[in-house]
Design an enzyme around this catalytic site. Structure first.
Site, PDB file in Angstrom:
ATOM      1  N   THR A  84       0.840  -1.193   0.000  1.00 39.54           N
ATOM      2  CA  THR A  84       0.000   0.000   0.000  1.00 39.54           C
ATOM      3  C   THR A  84       0.877   1.244   0.000  1.00 39.54           C
ATOM      4  OG1 THR A  84      -1.847  -1.067   1.143  1.00 39.54           O
ATOM      5  CG2 THR A  84      -1.731   1.317   1.289  1.00 39.54           C
ATOM      6  N   PHE A 103       1.153   5.148   0.852  1.00 40.74           N
ATOM      7  CA  PHE A 103       0.600   6.189   1.695  1.00 40.74           C
ATOM      8  C   PHE A 103       1.189   7.535   1.279  1.00 40.74           C
ATOM      9  CE2 PHE A 103       0.140   2.354   4.089  1.00 40.74           C
ATOM     10  CZ  PHE A 103      -0.938   2.530   4.935  1.00 40.74           C
TER      11      PHE A 103
END
Length: 298
Positions: A192, A194
């Site tokens: 992921t 960010f």
């Protein structure tokens, strides 16, 4: 704070109190203690005071209201694509992207210590999407919850012996759950991305090394509008690493786009590309220029 399940509330209150005493060190994240965003905040700012927020809007508000110095927010996942609503929240927030961080995701299936046969798993929709093949193969029904670690706390509160939670392994230790499967993701390279959001941009010099620039724009409602708007990036040799479209409202007339490019707006070739983009667009808005955390295209 009352939005959190009871098993998380005491720790949330303690963390909020610590951040209130030293807001300059506070970093807002969405979720309960133990969430992936909590881990990302600590990896990005090892000496920070993580500030848990129930929703993305709450995390952005914490920065705007000076209760936190910045926020660490997930924007996209390698398996499940963009995080819902972030592309709308970013421009509306008025905040600036000042950095990025990539987190290797490991979902852990956890349940109550005396659990029975697991028939359901509760977690954030992104986590459920990243594990959908595993759950289907094992006959587990997904149940949506606003965040991963919060699902672990909610499981303790509910006391359901046939329910599990998908959350980072640290959540099992925090909420007293038993680990059933340590790695449930559908792919070993589950990652992921960010972004760090602050009230003002950091000074990123042109010669600071590889940098990313993020912006949004709306094309004119004419034939080949996008082709013309993006032509300058090709002719000037600017690498565009992300381009996503989304509709705002119900007009269905013109499309807004979110884009990432490699380069600094003050570099001549990037400046020329952005000027050409502006000429063929209704408007262009820069969301931030920041150091590149990972090389693109490798």
């Amino acid at each position: 704070m009352q939005n959190y399940p009871a098993p998380a509330q005491a720790l949330v209150a303690e963390m909020i109190e610590a951040c209130a005493a030293d807001p300059a060190r506070a970093v807002a994240f969405q979720g309960a203690p133990g969430a992936n965003s909590h881990i990302a905040a600590l990896e990005t700012f090892p000496n920070c005071l993580p500030l848990p927020c129930f929703s993305f809007e709450d995390a952005l508000d914490a920065v705007r209201d000076h209760r936190a110095d910045c926020a660490v927010i997930p924007i996209e996942n390698s398996l499940h694509g963009r995080v819902a609503d972030i592309h709308f929240l970013l421009p509306e927030s008025g905040l600036v992207i000042t950095g990025e961080h990539f987190l290797h995701i490991r979902h852990t299936l956890m349940a109550l210590p005396d659990h029975g046969e697991i028939t359901q798993a509760m977690s954030h929709p992104q986590a459920l999407g990243q594990c959908r093949h595993w759950m289907r193969a094992n006959g587990v029904t997904p149940v949506s919850y606003p965040d991963t670690a919060g699902a672990a706390a909610a499981l303790v509160e509910a006391g359901d012996l046939h329910m599990a939670a998908l959350a980072p392994s640290i959540s099992a230790a925090i909420y007293g759950l038993k680990v059933i499967e340590p790695n449930v993701a559908d792919s070993d390279d589950n990652t992921t991305r960010f972004v760090v959001l602050a009230r003002a941009g950091r000074d990123t010099p042109v010669d600071a090394g590889p940098v990313m620039t993020t912006f949004i724009f709306e094309v004119k409602n004419i034939p080949a509008a996008l082709y013309k708007a993006l032509g300058g990036f090709a002719t000037n040799g600017v690498n565009m690493t992300k381009l996503e479209s989304y509709q705002r409202g119900a007009r269905f007339a013109a499309t807004e786009f979110y884009a990432d490019i490699v380069g600094h707006p003050d570099e001549p070739h990037v400046r020329r590309a952005l000027e050409e983009l502006a000429f063929h667009s209704k408007w262009v808005r820069l969301l931030g220029t920041y150091p590149q955390a990972r090389a693109r295209g490798i």
